[in-house]
Design a protein around this motif. Sequence first.
Motif, short mmCIF file in Angstrom:
data_model
loop_
_atom_site.label_atom_id
_atom_site.label_comp_id
_atom_site.label_asym_id
_atom_site.label_seq_id
_atom_site.Cartn_x
_atom_site.Cartn_y
_atom_site.Cartn_z
N MET A 1 0.82 -1.19 0.00
CA MET A 1 0.00 0.00 0.00
C MET A 1 0.87 1.26 0.00
SD MET A 1 -3.08 0.87 -0.05
CE MET A 1 -4.13 2.22 0.25
N ARG A 2 1.94 1.21 0.80
CA ARG A 2 2.82 2.36 0.89
C ARG A 2 3.46 2.66 -0.47
NH1 ARG A 2 8.07 2.12 4.57
NH2 ARG A 2 9.32 3.21 3.05
N GLY A 3 3.82 1.59 -1.21
CA GLY A 3 4.42 1.77 -2.52
C GLY A 3 3.46 2.41 -3.50
N LYS A 4 2.18 2.04 -3.42
CA LYS A 4 1.18 2.64 -4.31
C LYS A 4 1.01 4.12 -4.03
CE LYS A 4 -1.58 -1.52 -5.04
NZ LYS A 4 -2.90 -2.15 -4.86
N ILE A 5 1.00 4.47 -2.75
CA ILE A 5 0.85 5.88 -2.37
C ILE A 5 2.06 6.68 -2.86
CG2 ILE A 5 0.76 7.48 -0.41
CD1 ILE A 5 -0.92 5.34 1.04
N MET A 6 3.26 6.11 -2.71
CA MET A 6 4.47 6.81 -3.18
C MET A 6 4.44 6.96 -4.70
SD MET A 6 7.43 5.26 -0.70
CE MET A 6 8.70 6.21 -1.48
N PHE A 7 3.99 5.93 -5.39
CA PHE A 7 3.90 6.00 -6.84
C PHE A 7 2.93 7.09 -7.27
CE2 PHE A 7 1.71 4.73 -10.74
CZ PHE A 7 2.78 4.76 -11.63
N LEU A 8 1.75 7.11 -6.66
CA LEU A 8 0.75 8.12 -7.02
C LEU A 8 1.25 9.52 -6.67
CD1 LEU A 8 -2.54 6.31 -5.96
CD2 LEU A 8 -1.69 6.74 -8.28
N GLY A 9 1.96 9.65 -5.56
CA GLY A 9 2.53 10.95 -5.20
C GLY A 9 3.56 11.40 -6.23
N GLY A 10 4.40 10.47 -6.67
CA GLY A 10 5.39 10.80 -7.69
C GLY A 10 4.75 11.14 -9.01
N LEU A 11 3.69 10.43 -9.34
CA LEU A 11 2.94 10.70 -10.57
C LEU A 11 2.33 12.09 -10.52
CD1 LEU A 11 2.09 9.28 -13.22
CD2 LEU A 11 -0.01 8.64 -12.04
N ALA A 12 1.72 12.44 -9.40
CA ALA A 12 1.11 13.76 -9.25
C ALA A 12 2.18 14.86 -9.31
CB ALA A 12 0.34 13.83 -7.94
N ALA A 13 3.30 14.66 -8.62
CA ALA A 13 4.37 15.66 -8.64
C ALA A 13 4.92 15.83 -10.05
CB ALA A 13 5.49 15.24 -7.68
N GLY A 14 5.09 14.74 -10.76
CA GLY A 14 5.58 14.82 -12.13
C GLY A 14 4.61 15.55 -13.03
N PHE A 15 3.33 15.32 -12.83
CA PHE A 15 2.31 16.00 -13.64
C PHE A 15 2.35 17.50 -13.39
CE2 PHE A 15 -1.97 17.71 -14.16
CZ PHE A 15 -2.20 17.40 -15.49
N VAL A 16 2.40 17.89 -12.11
CA VAL A 16 2.41 19.32 -11.77
C VAL A 16 3.67 19.98 -12.29
CG1 VAL A 16 2.52 20.96 -9.85
CG2 VAL A 16 0.89 19.07 -9.79
N LEU A 17 4.82 19.37 -12.05
CA LEU A 17 6.07 19.96 -12.50
C LEU A 17 6.14 19.99 -14.03
CD1 LEU A 17 8.56 18.37 -9.96
CD2 LEU A 17 7.73 20.73 -10.01
N GLY A 18 5.64 18.96 -14.66
CA GLY A 18 5.64 18.94 -16.12
C GLY A 18 4.74 20.00 -16.72
N ALA A 19 3.61 20.22 -16.10
CA ALA A 19 2.68 21.24 -16.60
C ALA A 19 3.28 22.63 -16.44
CB ALA A 19 1.36 21.15 -15.85
#
Length: 126
Positions: A1-19
Amino acid sequence: MRGKIMFLGGLAAGFVLGARAGREKYEELVVRGRKVLDHPTVQEAAGVAQAQATRLYSEGKDKLGQSKLGEKLHTGNGGKPELTPADDAFAGTPATVGAKSGVSPTSSTTTPKPKAPGTGANGSTL
């Protein structure tokens, strides 16, 4: 579960920074990525990985052919394995040489349609 949360957090951060970075930063990343992929060491590693995959594919296909399941799969065609479109990438390997081909690119009865300019191999736009 912790890995999924970290993945989703990284995905969100990448989306924001990329935008925020915009197209210019994206193009810079593409150029860097292409440089990495074209590096001789990476190309050598890719060649080694392809050779290993081909060898493992051949060994697996040979083992399957020698098993009871393989014998059942090959009854009705003289004992020769049928090649599928997925086997095209391994054409010429020991596992496919001499195999009876169900689909032959040279014996096609349909004429391929010419691609429109600016389209990819599957008809998608570039």
